[in-house]
Structure formats: structure tokens, C-alpha cells
Design a protein around this motif. Structure first.
Motif, PDB file in Angstrom:
ATOM      1  N   PRO A 170      31.219  27.410  35.710  1.00 22.35           N
ATOM      2  CA  PRO A 170      30.473  27.105  34.487  1.00 22.35           C
ATOM      3  C   PRO A 170      30.293  25.612  34.194  1.00 22.35           C
ATOM      4  O   PRO A 170      29.258  25.215  33.684  1.00 22.35           O
ATOM      5  CB  PRO A 170      31.288  27.765  33.385  1.00 22.35           C
ATOM      6  CG  PRO A 170      32.221  28.690  34.055  1.00 22.35           C
ATOM      7  CD  PRO A 170      32.362  28.265  35.469  1.00 22.35           C
ATOM      8  N   ASP A 171      31.269  24.792  34.467  1.00 18.16           N
ATOM      9  CA  ASP A 171      31.157  23.346  34.232  1.00 18.16           C
ATOM     10  C   ASP A 171      31.237  22.596  35.553  1.00 18.16           C
ATOM     11  O   ASP A 171      31.867  21.548  35.643  1.00 18.16           O
ATOM     12  CB  ASP A 171      32.272  22.871  33.290  1.00 18.16           C
ATOM     13  CG  ASP A 171      32.063  23.359  31.872  1.00 18.16           C
ATOM     14  OD1 ASP A 171      30.894  23.422  31.446  1.00 18.16           O
ATOM     15  OD2 ASP A 171      33.050  23.689  31.186  1.00 18.16           O
ATOM     16  N   ALA A 172      30.583  23.131  36.570  1.00 16.93           N
ATOM     17  CA  ALA A 172      30.705  22.572  37.915  1.00 16.93           C
ATOM     18  C   ALA A 172      29.335  22.207  38.479  1.00 16.93           C
ATOM     19  O   ALA A 172      28.311  22.595  37.935  1.00 16.93           O
ATOM     20  CB  ALA A 172      31.400  23.580  38.830  1.00 16.93           C
ATOM     21  N   GLY A 173      29.366  21.465  39.554  1.00 18.68           N
ATOM     22  CA  GLY A 173      28.137  21.108  40.247  1.00 18.68           C
ATOM     23  C   GLY A 173      28.484  20.497  41.588  1.00 18.68           C
ATOM     24  O   GLY A 173      29.625  20.099  41.828  1.00 18.68           O
ATOM     25  N   ALA A 174      27.491  20.450  42.455  1.00 20.22           N
ATOM     26  CA  ALA A 174      27.710  19.876  43.783  1.00 20.22           C
ATOM     27  C   ALA A 174      26.427  19.231  44.271  1.00 20.22           C
ATOM     28  O   ALA A 174      25.332  19.641  43.888  1.00 20.22           O
ATOM     29  CB  ALA A 174      28.144  20.959  44.766  1.00 20.22           C
ATOM     30  N   SER A 175      26.578  18.219  45.108  1.00 20.53           N
ATOM     31  CA  SER A 175      25.422  17.651  45.784  1.00 20.53           C
ATOM     32  C   SER A 175      25.684  17.710  47.281  1.00 20.53           C
ATOM     33  O   SER A 175      26.803  17.499  47.743  1.00 20.53           O
ATOM     34  CB  SER A 175      25.148  16.221  45.324  1.00 20.53           C
ATOM     35  OG  SER A 175      26.184  15.365  45.718  1.00 20.53           O
ATOM     36  N   VAL A 176      24.619  18.041  48.000  1.00 19.80           N
ATOM     37  CA  VAL A 176      24.685  18.195  49.447  1.00 19.80           C
ATOM     38  C   VAL A 176      23.534  17.395  50.039  1.00 19.80           C
ATOM     39  O   VAL A 176      22.418  17.428  49.522  1.00 19.80           O
ATOM     40  CB  VAL A 176      24.542  19.680  49.843  1.00 19.80           C
ATOM     41  CG1 VAL A 176      24.474  19.837  51.352  1.00 19.80           C
ATOM     42  CG2 VAL A 176      25.678  20.505  49.264  1.00 19.80           C
ATOM     43  N   VAL A 177      23.808  16.688  51.115  1.00 17.77           N
ATOM     44  CA  VAL A 177      22.752  15.985  51.837  1.00 17.77           C
ATOM     45  C   VAL A 177      22.601  16.674  53.190  1.00 17.77           C
ATOM     46  O   VAL A 177      23.554  16.759  53.959  1.00 17.77           O
ATOM     47  CB  VAL A 177      23.069  14.482  52.010  1.00 17.77           C
ATOM     48  CG1 VAL A 177      21.983  13.799  52.818  1.00 17.77           C
ATOM     49  CG2 VAL A 177      23.223  13.819  50.654  1.00 17.77           C
ATOM     50  N   MET A 178      21.392  17.176  53.436  1.00 13.91           N
ATOM     51  CA  MET A 178      21.099  17.857  54.682  1.00 13.91           C
ATOM     52  C   MET A 178      20.874  16.813  55.781  1.00 13.91           C
ATOM     53  O   MET A 178      20.680  15.632  55.501  1.00 13.91           O
ATOM     54  CB  MET A 178      19.861  18.743  54.522  1.00 13.91           C
ATOM     55  CG  MET A 178      19.953  19.719  53.343  1.00 13.91           C
ATOM     56  SD  MET A 178      21.379  20.802  53.404  1.00 13.91           S
ATOM     57  CE  MET A 178      20.741  22.099  54.442  1.00 13.91           C
ATOM     58  N   ARG A 179      20.879  17.243  57.028  1.00  7.27           N
ATOM     59  CA  ARG A 179      20.770  16.310  58.160  1.00  7.27           C
ATOM     60  C   ARG A 179      19.480  15.509  58.151  1.00  7.27           C
ATOM     61  O   ARG A 179      19.437  14.389  58.661  1.00  7.27           O
ATOM     62  CB  ARG A 179      20.919  17.061  59.481  1.00  7.27           C
ATOM     63  CG  ARG A 179      22.348  17.504  59.728  1.00  7.27           C
ATOM     64  CD  ARG A 179      22.593  18.107  61.109  1.00  7.27           C
ATOM     65  NE  ARG A 179      21.601  17.784  62.094  1.00  7.27           N
ATOM     66  CZ  ARG A 179      20.892  18.690  62.780  1.00  7.27           C
ATOM     67  NH1 ARG A 179      21.066  19.960  62.579  1.00  7.27           N
ATOM     68  NH2 ARG A 179      20.001  18.298  63.669  1.00  7.27           N
TER      69      ARG A 179
END
Length: 155
Positions: free
Chosen positions: A69-78
Motif C-alpha cells: 500500500p505505501d510502496a513503490g519500485a523503479s526498474v530500468v530495462m536493458r
């Protein structure tokens, strides 16, 4: 809280993502790298095994990202595509392939619930039609370079 989480993750992803993508010329079995995590974020592989996401973790070409609920993520693809997954989200990476030599590839995501901000990398710049985002009600073909989509859970 959601806006602060998204802004913080966007800044972190953009700061580290471009430099990492430039070093992605060597083939790799993974689709991307988790750049930042805030709160409870889980990665589920193709057989359903779950593990907590941490910065530096590899994302497979078919993985699911689940945020609390209070979370998030960032991902960088190749290819340099940046994904920022908001709170209470479920995002499936259904397909990812990228050839750094020809700069050709494809990305198919399914946003099951929650929010996603996507900033295209080399795939989107050279072949924008090769990036698609599915939601429960529509499939989005990417023609721009930066957008946000939200999918509410089905009742």
C-alpha cells in the motif's frame, strides 16, 4: 504519500537509469535491474516463487512486480526503458527481448492493478510499436516517450 513515492522513485530511476543502459551492450539473461525500492515490494518469477525486491536485483523477461500500500519500485530495462510502479500495484512483465547491436526488441507489460509510469528507452525510440501495455479493459500502444497509466482492481 503516493505522489511523494512516485516522485522519489522517478528521480532515482532517471539519475541511474541512463548510465546503466549505456553499459547494457553485453547480452544478459535478465530484462532489467531494480534501481530503487520503497516499502514492501515483491518479485514473483514464472513459477510463482516470491522474493523481496532490493536495489540491484535482476528482473527476468517474465516476472511480476507486486507493491504494498505505501510502496513503490523503479526498474530500468536493458534498453534504458524506465518503469516506476506505484503503491498497491501488480505488474507482469509478459515479454521482453532486446538486441543491443541492432537496438531492436519488444516489451509487453500487463498492469493488473495499480499505477505505472513508463519512460521509453531505445526500443521505444526506434520501434515505438514494439511496446505495449495491457490493462483489464484495454491495450495501450505506445507512441510517446513518457506516460502514466492506472488500473483499478476489478470488483
Amino acid at each position: 504519500m503516493r505522489n511523494k513515492t512516485c516522485v522519489a522513485l522517478c528521480v532515482l530511476a532517471l539519475a541511474g537509469g541512463r548510465a546503466w543502459a549505456q553499459n547494457a551492450a553485453t547480452p544478459a539473461p535478465h530484462a532489467g535491474i531494480v534501481k530503487a525500492v520503497r516499502g514492501d515490494v515483491q518479485l514473483l518469477d514464472g513459477v510463482g516463487a516470491s522474493r523481496p525486491a532490493r536495489p540491484g536485483d535482476a528482473l527476468a523477461p517474465i516476472d511480476r512486480i507486486v507493491t504494498g500500500p505505501d510502496a513503490g519500485a523503479s526498474v530500468v530495462m536493458r534498453d534504458g526503458t524506465t518503469l516506476m510502479v506505484g503503491p498497491s500495484s501488480r505488474l507482469d512483465v509478459k515479454e521482453y527481448h532486446f538486441d543491443a547491436t541492432t537496438q531492436e526488441g519488444g516489451l509487453l507489460l500487463a498492469l493488473i492493478q495499480g499505477s505505472l509510469r513508463l519512460i521509453t528507452g531505445l526500443i521505444g525510440k526506434t520501434h515505438p510499436e514494439a511496446i505495449r501495455v495491457e490493462t483489464q479493459t484495454a491495450t495501450i500502444g505506445i507512441r510517446g516517450t513518457d506516460f502514466i497509466v492506472q488500473a483499478d482492481p476489478q470488483p
